[in-house]
Design a protein around this motif. Sequence first.
Motif, short mmCIF file in Angstrom:
data_model
loop_
_atom_site.label_atom_id
_atom_site.label_comp_id
_atom_site.label_asym_id
_atom_site.label_seq_id
_atom_site.Cartn_x
_atom_site.Cartn_y
_atom_site.Cartn_z
N THR A 30 0.84 -1.18 0.00
CA THR A 30 0.00 0.00 0.00
C THR A 30 0.87 1.24 0.00
N LEU A 31 0.27 2.35 -0.30
CA LEU A 31 0.99 3.61 -0.37
C LEU A 31 0.64 4.47 0.82
N GLY A 32 1.64 4.98 1.51
CA GLY A 32 1.40 5.98 2.53
C GLY A 32 0.77 5.41 3.78
N THR A 33 0.13 6.31 4.55
CA THR A 33 -0.49 5.93 5.79
C THR A 33 -1.95 5.63 5.58
N GLY A 34 -2.59 5.09 6.58
CA GLY A 34 -4.02 4.82 6.50
C GLY A 34 -4.34 3.61 5.67
N ALA A 35 -3.40 2.67 5.48
CA ALA A 35 -3.67 1.50 4.67
C ALA A 35 -4.72 0.63 5.33
N PRO A 36 -5.68 0.14 4.58
CA PRO A 36 -6.75 -0.67 5.16
C PRO A 36 -6.28 -2.08 5.44
N SER A 37 -6.96 -2.73 6.35
CA SER A 37 -6.68 -4.14 6.61
C SER A 37 -7.24 -4.97 5.48
N ALA A 38 -6.85 -6.27 5.45
CA ALA A 38 -7.31 -7.14 4.36
C ALA A 38 -8.83 -7.22 4.34
N GLY A 39 -9.42 -7.20 5.50
CA GLY A 39 -10.88 -7.32 5.54
C GLY A 39 -11.60 -6.04 5.21
N ALA A 40 -10.86 -4.93 5.20
CA ALA A 40 -11.51 -3.64 4.97
C ALA A 40 -11.75 -3.36 3.50
N PRO A 83 -9.91 3.10 -4.32
CA PRO A 83 -9.90 4.50 -3.86
C PRO A 83 -8.92 4.76 -2.73
N ARG A 84 -8.71 3.79 -1.84
CA ARG A 84 -7.76 4.00 -0.75
C ARG A 84 -6.33 4.13 -1.25
N ALA A 115 -14.80 8.29 3.16
CA ALA A 115 -15.38 8.51 1.84
C ALA A 115 -14.79 7.56 0.81
N ALA A 116 -13.49 7.26 0.92
CA ALA A 116 -12.86 6.32 -0.01
C ALA A 116 -13.47 4.93 0.14
N ASP A 117 -13.73 4.52 1.37
CA ASP A 117 -14.35 3.21 1.58
C ASP A 117 -15.77 3.18 1.02
N ALA A 119 -16.81 4.98 -1.45
CA ALA A 119 -16.66 4.95 -2.91
C ALA A 119 -16.34 3.54 -3.39
N ALA A 120 -15.51 2.84 -2.65
CA ALA A 120 -15.18 1.46 -3.03
C ALA A 120 -16.42 0.58 -3.06
N GLN A 121 -17.30 0.80 -2.13
CA GLN A 121 -18.55 0.03 -2.11
C GLN A 121 -19.38 0.32 -3.36
N ARG A 122 -19.47 1.61 -3.74
CA ARG A 122 -20.26 1.97 -4.92
C ARG A 122 -19.63 1.44 -6.20
N LEU A 123 -18.30 1.29 -6.20
CA LEU A 123 -17.60 0.81 -7.38
C LEU A 123 -17.54 -0.71 -7.46
N SER A 124 -17.95 -1.38 -6.39
CA SER A 124 -17.84 -2.84 -6.35
C SER A 124 -18.79 -3.50 -7.34
N GLN A 125 -18.44 -4.71 -7.73
CA GLN A 125 -19.26 -5.45 -8.68
C GLN A 125 -20.67 -5.64 -8.15
N GLN A 126 -20.78 -5.92 -6.85
CA GLN A 126 -22.10 -6.15 -6.27
C GLN A 126 -22.97 -4.90 -6.35
N SER A 127 -22.39 -3.76 -6.02
CA SER A 127 -23.17 -2.52 -6.07
C SER A 127 -23.56 -2.17 -7.49
N VAL A 128 -22.63 -2.35 -8.42
CA VAL A 128 -22.93 -2.03 -9.82
C VAL A 128 -24.03 -2.92 -10.36
#
Length: 571
Positions: A30-40, A83-84, A115-117, A119-128
């Motif tokens: 991951t890049l920088g700080t604030g990297a999400p966990s695998a489950g996130a 997005p993260r 907000a990035a999380d 956005a990831a939900q909206r971009l997910s295959q399930q949401s689309v």
Amino acid sequence: MGGPGGLSRSGMSRRGFLSAAAFGAAGAATLGTGAPSAGARTRLRSQAPTNGLPSPDSITVTDPAFLDAVQAASLLQSGALHPRELLDACLTRSNEFDGEIGGWIRIYPEMAYEAADAAAQRLSQQSVSTNGPAPLVCGLPLALKDLFAVSGLPLTASSRVLEGNIAAGDSTVWRRLKDAGMVLLGHAHTDEFAIGVATEQVGNPWNTEYSPGGSSGGSAAVLAARFVPLATGTDTGGSLRLPASACGITSIKPTFGRCSVRGVIPLTWTRDHAGPMGRSVADAALMLGFMAGADPEDPSTAAGPAVPDGGYPLSAKGGPTPLSGKRFGVVRSDVDALPDATRTLFDEYLDLVRRLGGTTVDVKLPRLPSDITTGDSAEMGSYHNQFKDRLGLYRLGHAGSAALSIAALAVPAIDYMTAARNRLIYQHEYNRMLADHDLDAILVPGAKADGSKRSEVAGISVFSGVMGNVGWANYTGAPVISTPAGRSAATGMPFGVQVGGRPWDESTLIEIVLELQAARPDLLEAPTVAPAPRDIPRVQVTTPGAGPDPTNTANVGFGFHFLPTTSTAAI
């Protein structure tokens, strides 16, 4: 050091950042700080881009912070970027390079990652599959000029006068962009209350001894430095266009009323334009499609045609002469007054226009009425009158401007009304100039000077007109795009060209500049920025201000609302 080639500063290859998003975070760098966990992380879908976005396979940028907005949108939409990871890259670069530039006034990492999380939900295959495609700007990081209200966050107009002020609600522009899934990274500095042309507290990323222009200088600087792919600005006297020219980025000053200014701290109500800023016209056009539209809280937005279905054009048509049949008026008096180095750049740009099939003719802009600024001072004073007991808190040079504007409230009403009528006459004369020469656009230098040192332009008002010929577009309300035209051989600083047109005809201007930028992509180069770490102030959302205006200041305007016209009739 700050360039786009090879590995990103985190050591991640292009394959690394693409595969990390496409296949989840388990074991991914991951890049920088604030990297999400695998489950996130939420797995994103993978499909071809639409609506003029570039193909993911055509994108060779290796550091996500250097992705243009349309490139990042393509990767986000296709599932090749999370997005993260994009937000990580922007935050990391900001923290490592903003020390000498100082473009950010505050950043909001906690809010941004939420907000990035989302956005990831909206971009997910399930949401689309369930809700349809996400908006094309979903997941893109954004800088707001420190005039745009965000509920529960500080709003200070980069001034001690508003120290501690907390926005009471969202500006309409931010609400639209938030609803579309954009990720607010932070507020960028403005010249105090948008009064001046310097944004003197910010260094130009090309050379920090130079001004980034004003008043949207912070927005232009964070874009040029590759801290963020998109930003908002305002333009009352060139404040979108002068910074774009100074920093080598692109801005669109839309028609007055195209974008709501509800919840934006004003300079003058009948000249303030909100608009997008990006690294390319495609970037700015992408965001304009989501910023623009009617707002019942801003009656001027109801005057024009609707935003085109599907937004504005994002890609050039191409071909050897894509501007064939287009006629361009050249404001010759402004060109002839340029310093030698920028005159050369402007002449080369005219050669480009002609090489692509365009025809150029010399024109004269109508003369501005002598009393045109009468209303400006009174309108400014009607807002700043609420701070008359705090004049000592304004920056040096702006306290006098604020005091004079308050004194202008004594102007007789008939003088204000006469100036408004003369402005209407001027609008008609501008439209008649376009019609008489059968013009599709006019070409005006983006600045008069070849770069400006920060100390040289501190305290100069946007009403002065000394930095560039820009007032014609604010008084007519006509749309203008500022596009890069190269860098001066004398100073090394960027220089831009204003491409202006008819009210409500943003699409034509965007189509023209898309062709020009496609023919000369080298003009969109990034500066080399030396590492300069900075602990940027970080703020979390708190209780909104009392209001009722979103800015949490007295911002009521008045009953008169300026409306652009396309009329050419004599008055």
